[in-house]
Each structure stands twice: as C-alpha cells, then as structure tokens.
Design a protein around this motif. Sequence first.
Motif, PDB file in Angstrom:
ATOM      1  N   LYS A   2      25.241   9.047 -33.611  1.00 49.95           N
ATOM      2  CA  LYS A   2      23.803   9.329 -33.533  1.00 49.95           C
ATOM      3  C   LYS A   2      23.547  10.607 -32.758  1.00 49.95           C
ATOM      4  CE  LYS A   2      21.774   4.880 -34.082  1.00 49.95           C
ATOM      5  NZ  LYS A   2      21.287   3.712 -33.422  1.00 49.95           N
ATOM      6  N   ASN A   3      24.368  10.815 -31.740  1.00 47.32           N
ATOM      7  CA  ASN A   3      24.182  12.037 -30.958  1.00 47.32           C
ATOM      8  C   ASN A   3      24.501  13.271 -31.796  1.00 47.32           C
ATOM      9  OD1 ASN A   3      23.217  10.920 -28.648  1.00 47.32           O
ATOM     10  ND2 ASN A   3      25.208  10.646 -27.715  1.00 47.32           N
ATOM     11  N   ASP A  39      16.580  15.906 -23.186  1.00 49.21           N
ATOM     12  CA  ASP A  39      18.009  15.690 -23.033  1.00 49.21           C
ATOM     13  C   ASP A  39      18.587  15.674 -24.432  1.00 49.21           C
ATOM     14  OD1 ASP A  39      20.506  15.048 -22.396  1.00 49.21           O
ATOM     15  OD2 ASP A  39      20.051  13.268 -21.228  1.00 49.21           O
ATOM     16  N   PRO A  40      18.845  16.870 -24.985  1.00 50.24           N
ATOM     17  CA  PRO A  40      19.186  16.923 -26.406  1.00 50.24           C
ATOM     18  C   PRO A  40      20.445  16.153 -26.761  1.00 50.24           C
ATOM     19  CG  PRO A  40      18.932  19.122 -25.453  1.00 50.24           C
ATOM     20  CD  PRO A  40      18.937  18.157 -24.338  1.00 50.24           C
ATOM     21  N   ALA A  41      21.278  15.877 -25.764  1.00 46.82           N
ATOM     22  CA  ALA A  41      22.553  15.231 -26.117  1.00 46.82           C
ATOM     23  C   ALA A  41      22.392  13.739 -26.357  1.00 46.82           C
ATOM     24  CB  ALA A  41      23.569  15.459 -25.014  1.00 46.82           C
ATOM     25  N   VAL A  42      21.284  13.149 -25.923  1.00 46.65           N
ATOM     26  CA  VAL A  42      21.227  11.684 -25.972  1.00 46.65           C
ATOM     27  C   VAL A  42      20.220  11.199 -27.007  1.00 46.65           C
ATOM     28  CG1 VAL A  42      20.900   9.594 -24.629  1.00 46.65           C
ATOM     29  CG2 VAL A  42      21.858  11.615 -23.551  1.00 46.65           C
ATOM     30  N   ALA A  43      20.747  10.547 -28.036  1.00 45.07           N
ATOM     31  CA  ALA A  43      19.872   9.958 -29.040  1.00 45.07           C
ATOM     32  C   ALA A  43      19.390   8.607 -28.523  1.00 45.07           C
ATOM     33  CB  ALA A  43      20.646   9.771 -30.335  1.00 45.07           C
ATOM     34  N   PRO A  53      26.668   1.628 -26.271  1.00 39.86           N
ATOM     35  CA  PRO A  53      25.772   2.747 -26.004  1.00 39.86           C
ATOM     36  C   PRO A  53      26.057   3.344 -24.619  1.00 39.86           C
ATOM     37  CG  PRO A  53      24.551   0.716 -26.481  1.00 39.86           C
ATOM     38  CD  PRO A  53      25.970   0.349 -26.193  1.00 39.86           C
ATOM     39  N   VAL A  54      26.150   4.664 -24.575  1.00 43.33           N
ATOM     40  CA  VAL A  54      26.327   5.354 -23.291  1.00 43.33           C
ATOM     41  C   VAL A  54      25.012   6.072 -23.035  1.00 43.33           C
ATOM     42  CG1 VAL A  54      27.658   7.109 -22.056  1.00 43.33           C
ATOM     43  CG2 VAL A  54      28.769   5.674 -23.764  1.00 43.33           C
ATOM     44  N   LEU A  55      24.288   5.691 -21.990  1.00 39.90           N
ATOM     45  CA  LEU A  55      22.964   6.285 -21.822  1.00 39.90           C
ATOM     46  C   LEU A  55      22.579   6.410 -20.356  1.00 39.90           C
ATOM     47  CD1 LEU A  55      20.434   3.540 -22.960  1.00 39.90           C
ATOM     48  CD2 LEU A  55      22.828   3.312 -23.288  1.00 39.90           C
ATOM     49  N   THR A  56      21.611   7.240 -20.135  1.00 42.73           N
ATOM     50  CA  THR A  56      21.109   7.400 -18.773  1.00 42.73           C
ATOM     51  C   THR A  56      20.242   6.190 -18.434  1.00 42.73           C
ATOM     52  OG1 THR A  56      19.143   8.509 -19.580  1.00 42.73           O
ATOM     53  CG2 THR A  56      21.018   9.918 -19.024  1.00 42.73           C
ATOM     54  N   VAL A  57      20.000   5.988 -17.147  1.00 51.77           N
ATOM     55  CA  VAL A  57      19.172   4.844 -16.752  1.00 51.77           C
ATOM     56  C   VAL A  57      17.767   5.009 -17.328  1.00 51.77           C
ATOM     57  CG1 VAL A  57      18.230   3.573 -14.808  1.00 51.77           C
ATOM     58  CG2 VAL A  57      20.508   4.547 -14.634  1.00 51.77           C
ATOM     59  N   HIS A  58      17.270   6.212 -17.338  1.00 54.24           N
ATOM     60  CA  HIS A  58      15.930   6.425 -17.885  1.00 54.24           C
ATOM     61  C   HIS A  58      15.847   5.952 -19.330  1.00 54.24           C
ATOM     62  CE1 HIS A  58      15.355   9.218 -14.462  1.00 54.24           C
ATOM     63  NE2 HIS A  58      14.135   8.752 -14.560  1.00 54.24           N
ATOM     64  N   LYS A  59      16.906   6.269 -20.108  1.00 57.28           N
ATOM     65  CA  LYS A  59      16.886   5.885 -21.524  1.00 57.28           C
ATOM     66  C   LYS A  59      17.061   4.377 -21.693  1.00 57.28           C
ATOM     67  CE  LYS A  59      16.852   9.912 -23.782  1.00 57.28           C
ATOM     68  NZ  LYS A  59      16.021  10.303 -24.896  1.00 57.28           N
ATOM     69  N   VAL A  68      26.688  -4.762 -18.829  1.00 54.97           N
ATOM     70  CA  VAL A  68      26.330  -3.401 -18.423  1.00 54.97           C
ATOM     71  C   VAL A  68      27.352  -2.894 -17.409  1.00 54.97           C
ATOM     72  CG1 VAL A  68      24.659  -2.041 -17.105  1.00 54.97           C
ATOM     73  CG2 VAL A  68      23.855  -3.600 -18.869  1.00 54.97           C
ATOM     74  N   PHE A  69      27.876  -1.713 -17.645  1.00 51.96           N
ATOM     75  CA  PHE A  69      28.711  -1.017 -16.665  1.00 51.96           C
ATOM     76  C   PHE A  69      27.837   0.048 -16.018  1.00 51.96           C
ATOM     77  CE2 PHE A  69      33.113  -2.310 -17.366  1.00 51.96           C
ATOM     78  CZ  PHE A  69      32.997  -3.013 -18.548  1.00 51.96           C
TER      79      PHE A  69
END
Length: 435
Positions: A2-3, A39-43, A53-59, A68-69
Amino acid sequence: MKNIARFFEIVKGYGDVAEHDRVPAFVAHLDLLREAGDDPAVAEADPDDDAVPVLTVHKAKGLEFPVVFLVGCVEQKFPLRARRDPLELPADLLPEAMPGGDPHLHEERRLFYVAMTRAKEELILTSAADYGTARARKVSRFAVEALDLPSPAPAPRKSQALEALARHQPMPPEAPRPDPPLAASETLTLSFRQIDDYRTCPLKYKYIHRLKVPLLVHHRVVYGSAVHKAVQAHFRARVEGLPSSEDDVIAAFRAAWVSEGFLSREHEEQRLRAGEEALRRFIQEEARAPLIPTGVEQEFAFFVGRTKVQGRYDLVVEREGRITILDFKTGSIDDPEEARKRAKESLQLDVYALAHLRTTGRLPDWVELRFLESGLAGGKRPTAEEAARTEEAVREVSALIRERDFEARPSYMACGQCAFRDICPHTARNPEAET
Ligand code: SF4
C-alpha cells in the motif's frame, strides 16, 4: 504494497502539475510535503488485511489490533525531546488556562496511552540500551509508570569501536519463510496471461499475481485496451443487428481512453491519432469482407486436474460449419512472416484451441492473430497433438505454482521487458551494470 501504491499516487499527482517532472524536483516536493506535516510514506492501514501494519501512533488512532508491538520505548524516543516551537502562541491568546506542567510531556503521555490501548489481547513494549549512540538509553518513563517498575538508571557508556563496526556489517540473510504449497484438493485458477508470465519468469509471476506489486499504468496498456474496447463495441453492435459506423467506433475508442501513463501531451495526442487511424483502416477493410461473429468476448473455463483455466476469446466466427477464433493485437508487426511466426508460437492461441476442444468437444478449424495497426494476420490450424502439448504445459506450470516454486529465471530478453527489473535482485538487465 500500500505504501508503494501511495508513493506512485504521489509521483503521478506531482507529474500532473509539475513544470519540471524530474527526480530532483520531485525529491524537493517530497521534502516540502514532509515539512508541511504530510507523511507520504505511510498509507492508511486497513485493520481487515491479514498483514502486519507498521504505523505511527498518530495513524493508529481509532484502530485496534489483537497484538501490538510498541517499539523504541526509551527516553528521547518516547517521549521525544521537546522542540521549541519557533512561533509560540502568546499566553494571552490561549483560549483557556493550560494544565500545569510540561504540555509536550502531557501530549506524549497521552499518545503513549493511545498506543498501549490499541492492543486487544497482547501488548509488547520493547526497548534497548544501545541505539547506536554514545550514551546508553534509559527505559521510557511512560513504560516505567505503566508497568510500575523501579526506575532503571544504566551507567552511561561509550559505544565500543568494535560494536560500532559490527553494526555496519550486512545482516545475515534471513531464511525466507516458506510459502505453504497449495493442497491438491484446492482449486487453482489460471488465465493464459498467468501461465505465460510464469513461463517467462516464475518470480515475475509472483510479483504480479501473488504479491500484486502495483505498477504505474503504461501507455501501451491504455492504448491497447481502448482499441480493444472499440473493436468489441463494433462487433457487439453487429451481433445485435445494430449499425456501427466508423464514427461510432472512434467514439467508443475515445470513451475508453484513459489519460494516464503517457510521456507528454504530444505523445498522448500522437497515440490517439495512431489509434484512430488504425481503427478507421480496420473498419474500412472489415467492410470489404465482414466478419459475422457468433461470440464477442465470450468467456470460457475448463479444468486440467484441479486447475481451472479461464479466459475470453476476442471473437468467434462460424461460417459454413468452420469455426475461427480471433485475437486482436496492437503492436508494430508489419512483416507478414513475423505475423505468421507470432501465431505459430502463440501460447494464447494454443490455450484458446484447447479451451474450445474441452468446452465443446471439437477443435476450432482456425485460430488467428490480427494485428490492427498493420492489418496483417497470422494463423494456424490447431491439431490434437498440439492441444495435448498445451494441456501438458498447463499441468506443469500449475504443479510448480502449487508447490510455490517462484525461483527467478533471469534472461536478457525477459528482464529487458520486465516492469520489475529496477527492483528485482536477480535481473539480468541491471541498469547500473549497463551504463
Ligand atoms: S527482472 Fe528478470 S529475473 Fe527479475 S522478475 Fe523480471 S524477468 Fe524475473
């Protein structure tokens, strides 16, 4: 995936408006997006996907996951060190009194809480003493608070030179997790295109059909698809007894046109004109010896063992008991000998002949490729021996796909036409090696 798809969208969006559609300008544009808070890298993560899914806390806000890790739970990573706002809001303009203490720390603590409460079943917090900096890191105060731990205070230490060197060693190759073979009882569905991609290179098949790596739309695909749709509309009208003029065909071609993948506006205009010319010529020639189809885009499906082979014939024509299957091609073939050779070696025509045999009990009398741009045609009379060979080829390919054998088969020709040659580690057409 997706990214990567999101990245392509950004590349395309930029290309549509950029004055200088070149990499350095695009990189500057990416930097601007990041500075502006995108944050263009994160879909967007889809929690229903069976993936990590690898994502920021905001996302992660508003989502939940079984496990959750939460990684990097150390001071100065979580909480991040506060940065002074270059444009601070004057205290008099604040709508209400701020709670006491450090507002940055409050916000980081709130985020940590959000991250922890995304886990439905298990939450794993990780931290390390060594993140490659000279000083050892302390476990995050938030983790200490949450788990009610005694506050650790590791002695500051200098990173050892040998450790620093070791950190730059290449990672030992990780043994790939084997993809489990498809059970013999399960149905595998294959199209001619998939069989052909696998025979070209099993890794290419994997990239396209299993990993579904997104690709930018190529202008050849847009062109071919629009021409095909126009030809289809023409023959559909004929089957239904409706009139179909040259202008109707051109209108269908324009309606199917997608303005994507072209190198420039001039290039697109050029391809539009080429398509219209080819179609006008085709309609004029066709009017001299009209084809009366019995089927347009007729679907077929048959089984070879537990493998279902499916597809569509462009056109089926039956005249005086003789059955002809035609496939229309766009592509610059202007030598009759080459047209004949293409037809003779065409796996697609072989699959059509086998499909007709397996679905109706008889081989077609003739299978043919029609090259729309040159008006040339190449064909052959299918034989029972050829059909048996095609069935055997389908059986072989399907056994290997069932075994999940996707070993790369690089070759100068295959890699030269492969859309993945810039990312494939096995390519025989390494652009750097060629320069
Ligand atoms: S670049 Fe070559 S080896 Fe790699 S997937 Fe494509 S065809 Fe296969």
